[in-house]
Write a protein that holds these residues in place. Structure first.
Motif, short mmCIF file in Angstrom:
data_model
loop_
_atom_site.label_atom_id
_atom_site.label_comp_id
_atom_site.label_asym_id
_atom_site.label_seq_id
_atom_site.Cartn_x
_atom_site.Cartn_y
_atom_site.Cartn_z
N LEU A 57 0.86 -1.15 0.02
CA LEU A 57 0.03 0.02 -0.04
C LEU A 57 0.79 1.18 -0.03
O LEU A 57 0.61 2.21 -0.81
CB LEU A 57 -0.82 -0.11 1.38
N ILE A 58 2.02 1.13 0.79
CA ILE A 58 2.89 2.35 0.92
C ILE A 58 3.54 2.51 -0.50
O ILE A 58 3.72 3.51 -0.96
CB ILE A 58 3.72 2.23 2.04
N GLY A 59 3.95 1.44 -0.91
CA GLY A 59 4.61 1.30 -2.48
C GLY A 59 3.59 2.00 -3.33
O GLY A 59 3.99 2.77 -4.25
N LEU A 60 2.18 1.72 -3.30
CA LEU A 60 1.33 2.10 -4.38
C LEU A 60 1.19 3.65 -4.17
O LEU A 60 1.05 4.38 -5.26
CB LEU A 60 -0.07 1.38 -4.16
N LEU A 61 0.91 4.19 -3.24
CA LEU A 61 1.00 5.55 -2.85
C LEU A 61 2.00 6.31 -3.26
O LEU A 61 2.01 7.46 -3.87
CB LEU A 61 0.73 5.81 -1.22
N MET A 62 3.17 5.89 -2.96
CA MET A 62 4.44 6.55 -3.53
C MET A 62 4.54 6.63 -4.99
O MET A 62 4.94 7.80 -5.56
CB MET A 62 5.79 5.62 -3.00
N GLU A 63 4.18 5.46 -5.73
CA GLU A 63 3.91 5.66 -7.21
C GLU A 63 2.97 6.57 -7.54
O GLU A 63 3.20 7.23 -8.70
CB GLU A 63 3.77 4.15 -7.82
N LYS A 64 1.65 6.57 -6.75
CA LYS A 64 0.87 7.35 -7.12
C LYS A 64 1.39 9.07 -7.13
O LYS A 64 1.07 9.91 -7.99
CB LYS A 64 -0.32 7.22 -6.33
N ASN A 65 2.01 9.17 -6.02
CA ASN A 65 2.72 10.52 -5.82
C ASN A 65 3.65 10.90 -6.75
O ASN A 65 3.70 12.11 -7.23
CB ASN A 65 3.17 10.62 -4.50
#
Length: 133
Positions: free
Chosen positions: A121-129
């Motif tokens: 989830l953290i990785g996905l949020l970082m990619e979204k950012n």
């Protein structure tokens, strides 16, 4: 596997062992068994919260390619599978509890699964950012 990738995998493996060793030392003499239920719940919550800022730091520091979701899976792997193996050896074999330790040491077992949710989830949020920049 190229030398750079091998370097990161070895660093993650070393980090997993150091992390496990730290948690063993904090939990002495009985790997948290003498701690109250409430204290175990608090430590689970604190460690979970601690890894919210720590995971992005580790992903940025250890993986320069910015493929955060993919790399978050590597991070989850190295912070669950080796720690489980270390616990099997330390508690199961040396401690003589076998795999029966899994429900008894529920506060350890929690992280064998939670990091597989938390880090991606953290990785996905970082990619979204990155996409939003």
């Amino acid at each position: 596997m190229n030398k750079i990738a091998l370097k990161y995998h070895l660093a993650l493996l070393l980090m997993s062992f150091v992390t496990w060793g730290f948690f063993v030392l904090v939990g002495l003499p009985d790997y948290y068994q003498s701690w109250s239920y409430e204290a175990k719940v608090i430590i689970v919550i604190l460690v979970t919260i601690m890894y919210i800022p720590l995971a992005p730091f580790l992903l940025k520091k250890m993986f320069p390619d910015r493929e955060y979701f993919k790399n978050s899976l590597w991070l989850a792997l190295y912070l669950t599978v080796p720690l489980f193996i270390y616990d099997v050896i330390f508690i199961g074999w040396i401690g003589g509890e076998g795999l029966q330790f899994i429900p008894i040491y529920w506060y350890l077992t929690f992280f064998y699964f939670s990091f597989w949710v938390q880090f991606p989830l953290i990785g996905l949020l970082m990619e979204k950012n990155i996409e939003d920049e």
